[in-house]
Scaffold this active site. Structure first.
Site, PDB file in Angstrom:
ATOM      1  N   ASP A 205       0.989  -1.252   0.028  1.00 18.97           N
ATOM      2  CA  ASP A 205      -0.085   0.029   0.101  1.00 18.97           C
ATOM      3  C   ASP A 205       0.909   1.234   0.048  1.00 18.97           C
ATOM      4  O   ASP A 205       1.685   1.517   0.855  1.00 18.97           O
ATOM      5  CB  ASP A 205      -0.793  -0.106   1.227  1.00 18.97           C
ATOM      6  CG  ASP A 205      -1.553   1.187   1.351  1.00 18.97           C
ATOM      7  OD1 ASP A 205      -2.569   1.417   2.377  1.00 18.97           O
ATOM      8  OD2 ASP A 205      -1.571   2.183   0.567  1.00 18.97           O
TER       9      ASP A 205
ATOM     10  N   ILE B 166       1.093   2.620  16.287  1.00 20.08           N
ATOM     11  CA  ILE B 166      -0.050   2.906  16.985  1.00 20.08           C
ATOM     12  C   ILE B 166      -1.292   3.007  16.203  1.00 20.08           C
ATOM     13  O   ILE B 166      -1.254   3.753  15.181  1.00 20.08           O
ATOM     14  CB  ILE B 166       0.347   4.465  17.590  1.00 20.08           C
ATOM     15  CG1 ILE B 166       1.441   4.306  18.256  1.00 20.08           C
ATOM     16  CG2 ILE B 166      -0.987   4.952  18.327  1.00 20.08           C
ATOM     17  CD1 ILE B 166       2.050   5.755  18.725  1.00 20.08           C
TER      18      ILE B 166
ATOM     19  N   SER C 288      29.540  10.073   3.172  1.00 27.53           N
ATOM     20  CA  SER C 288      29.886   8.571   3.922  1.00 27.53           C
ATOM     21  C   SER C 288      30.040   8.909   5.371  1.00 27.53           C
ATOM     22  O   SER C 288      29.959   7.856   6.112  1.00 27.53           O
ATOM     23  CB  SER C 288      31.172   8.193   3.146  1.00 27.53           C
ATOM     24  OG  SER C 288      32.310   9.366   3.310  1.00 27.53           O
TER      25      SER C 288
END
Lengths: 419, 122
Positions: free
Chosen positions: A54, A77, A107
């Site tokens: 999704d 949640i 880096s």
């Protein structure tokens, strides 16, 4: 020799190359730039996708219908409290001003690290190379342990946490909302090639804290004469402004951008040149001076300017770095943008060196032993600590408030699905 | 140096093989086998290691047995090359005997090696 020439591997090789070039996850079924796979720019680099089929479910988005029926922002949640029928996300996160952290770095920001046990014969064993496949598929970077977005426990037993983990501790609604958009060799001049990999929808997502940390490659190069290659303050100003304009057109209103200065890399020679490199420790026959010379001779040194026995060159490099830092300061104090406020934080290596020495440490212990150049995990976490304390002290609004519902979130959702 | 990374890779790997042999008081062959045995199977790492040992092992053994340094071995096997007009790149202190002579001796040792018939790129 080139295994990618084999017909049955050509396609997957192409996909891997494209993922690495564009700094987006190799395995991303719904193409929302979040992945359930760790490496190849997966969740070691960005919050783990909680629904890879999704594209509208991803870390950092504002909840869909308060996540009454599904976890649309992957913070673990969701659902409705049976006691009063109020969605948990509404109860625990509404008004807490969740925010994500996004690092635009090089880096150092990605935490480039070659484990010394890979080249130290006296300690080598079957366990030495267990992490080699993971490291290779993360371009020898360890963002999951970095100072900005690290979410794994420190391997160097440091008590300091990454900036992301601190944001998560402050407000558990920030769970999984991190993006490490760093790249080996990145600089202000080439950021435009991968800044599009930033994932944030201006109207759909929560605000973000963006750290712009191009800390070396604008003054570092492998050339025998690195000075002509150094970015000038004018070039730097122009590209940084381009990047800020891009951010202003992508970040949700209420975001914050922090420009991180460049270090004085003369530190490297001062503290390493006469120490033995891991390859030279067994027979005491290779110092970092020789190692630096070897890399420079082959023109593959990450930073000829600072990894040099030439004092004049080191000083020139540090001077240019300071000029570029001053350019960032100037931008931060003079430029205004609609969707974010702008700050400058110095890269204060001296401060963390002093902090480390107070604990009985030595300066050379803050540098990656194998490449003799990058800040190591200890340094990155000390820098994160210094950054957090400075921002909390000077601009506390950037970090948001402590969420009073953190205990309830932990009680109901535990580790919120982890990372 | 078009092949700077190849040269560094060779010198590092040869250094590890040399030091494994030293630490375990073993032959170069045994050290190479030991190194490959440490590597994971994933990403063809172990099999690639054994392939490299089978391809270059005989030459490496001859050269290490002749007390050549990792620098010399990698130049003799042409993973490192001194570009005309460019300085010689080496990690370890130069051999007491003149570099040129040492390298000629090393090349003599591996002369006729089937490995060096192929261009290194393959």
């Amino acid at each position: 020799a080139d295994i990618c020439c084999l017909p049955f591997l050509a396609k997957i090789c192409q996909e891997i190359k494209s993922a690495i070039q564009n700094s987006v996850p190799f395995k991303d079924v719904d193409s929302d730039k979040y992945s359930v796979f760790p490496t190849l720019r997966g969740y070691h680099w960005r919050g783990r996708d909680c629904n890879d089929s999704d594209e509208m479910a991803y870390p950092g988005r504002r909840p869909d219908n308060w996540d009454a029926h599904q976890d649309s922002n992957c913070n673990g949640i969701w659902g409705v409290d049976p006691k009063d029928g109020i969605p948990y996300e509404k109860k625990f996160c509404e008004g807490s001003q969740p925010r994500g952290i996004i690092l635009l770095g090089d880096s150092a920001g990605a935490h480039f690290h070659i484990p010394p046990e890979w080249i130290t014969a006296s300690q080598m064993s079957l366990k030495s190379f267990f992490n080699l496949p993971t490291a290779l598929t993360n371009e020898l970077n360890w963002p999951q342990l970095s100072g900005a977005t690290g979410f794994l426990n420190s391997t160097s037993r440091m008590k300091e946490n990454s900036i992301y983990l601190r944001l998560r501790k402050r407000n558990r609604c920030n769970h999984r909302d991190y993006q490490n958009l760093s790249k080996n060799g990145a600089s202000s001049q080439n950021l435009e090639r991968f800044i599009e990999s930033l994932s944030r929808k201006e109207l759909l997502d929560h605000p973000a804290i963006v750290i712009y940390a191009m800390i070396g490659n604008d003054v570092c190069s492998r050339k025998i004469d690195p000075v002509p290659e150094m970015t000038t303050p004018e070039q730097f100003y122009s590209k940084v402004m381009e990047s800020l304009k891009f951010l202003n057109s992508h970040l949700p209103n209420g975001s914050h951008v922090i420009l991180y200065g460049l270090p004085d890399g003369a530190f490297l020679w001062d503290h390493l040149h006469d120490r033995y490199h891991p390859l030279g420790q067994l027979n005491e026959d290779v110092t970092y001076d020789q190692f630096y010379s070897f890399l420079s001779c082959l023109q593959i040194t990450p930073c000829h300017g600072w990894m040099s026995s030439n004092q004049t060159l080191r000083t020139l490099t540090s001077e240019r770095a300071e000029q570029l830092s001053n350019t960032l300061k100037k931008i931060a104090t003079s430029k205004k943008f609609t969707n974010f406020d702008l700050f400058y934080v110095a890269f204060d290596f001296q401060e963390i060196t002093k902090k480390w020495q107070k604990r009985g440490g030595q300066p050379w212990q803050l540098i990656e032993p194998v490449d003799g150049f990058h800040p190591n995990e200890i340094a990155l976490l000390l820098l994160a600590d210094g950054f957090w304390n400075k921002v909390q002290h000077q601009w506390p609004h950037i970090l948001g408030k402590e969420n009073p519902f953190n205990p309830q979130i932990e009680q109901v959702f535990g580790d919120q699905g982890g990372h | 140096h078009a092949n700077g990374h190849v040269c560094v890779g060779c010198v590092v790997v040869l250094s590890v093989i040399e030091q494994l042999a030293q630490v375990h008081n073993a032959t170069a062959q045994a050290a190479m086998e030991r190194l490959c045995s440490y590597l994971p199977v994933k990403l063809f790492l172990k099999s690639t290691c054994y392939l490299v040992v089978r391809t270059f092992g005989p030459d490496i053994i001859k050269l290490l047995n002749a007390d050549m340094s990792a620098d010399v071995v990698c130049h003799a096997l042409e993973f490192c090359e001194q570009v005309p007009g460019q300085p010689l790149c080496h990690l370890y202190p130069l051999p007491k005997v003149a570099w040129k002579f040492t390298l000629e001796k090393a090349r003599e040792i591996v002369k006729g090696s089937p490995t060096l018939k192929y261009s290194r790129s393959s």
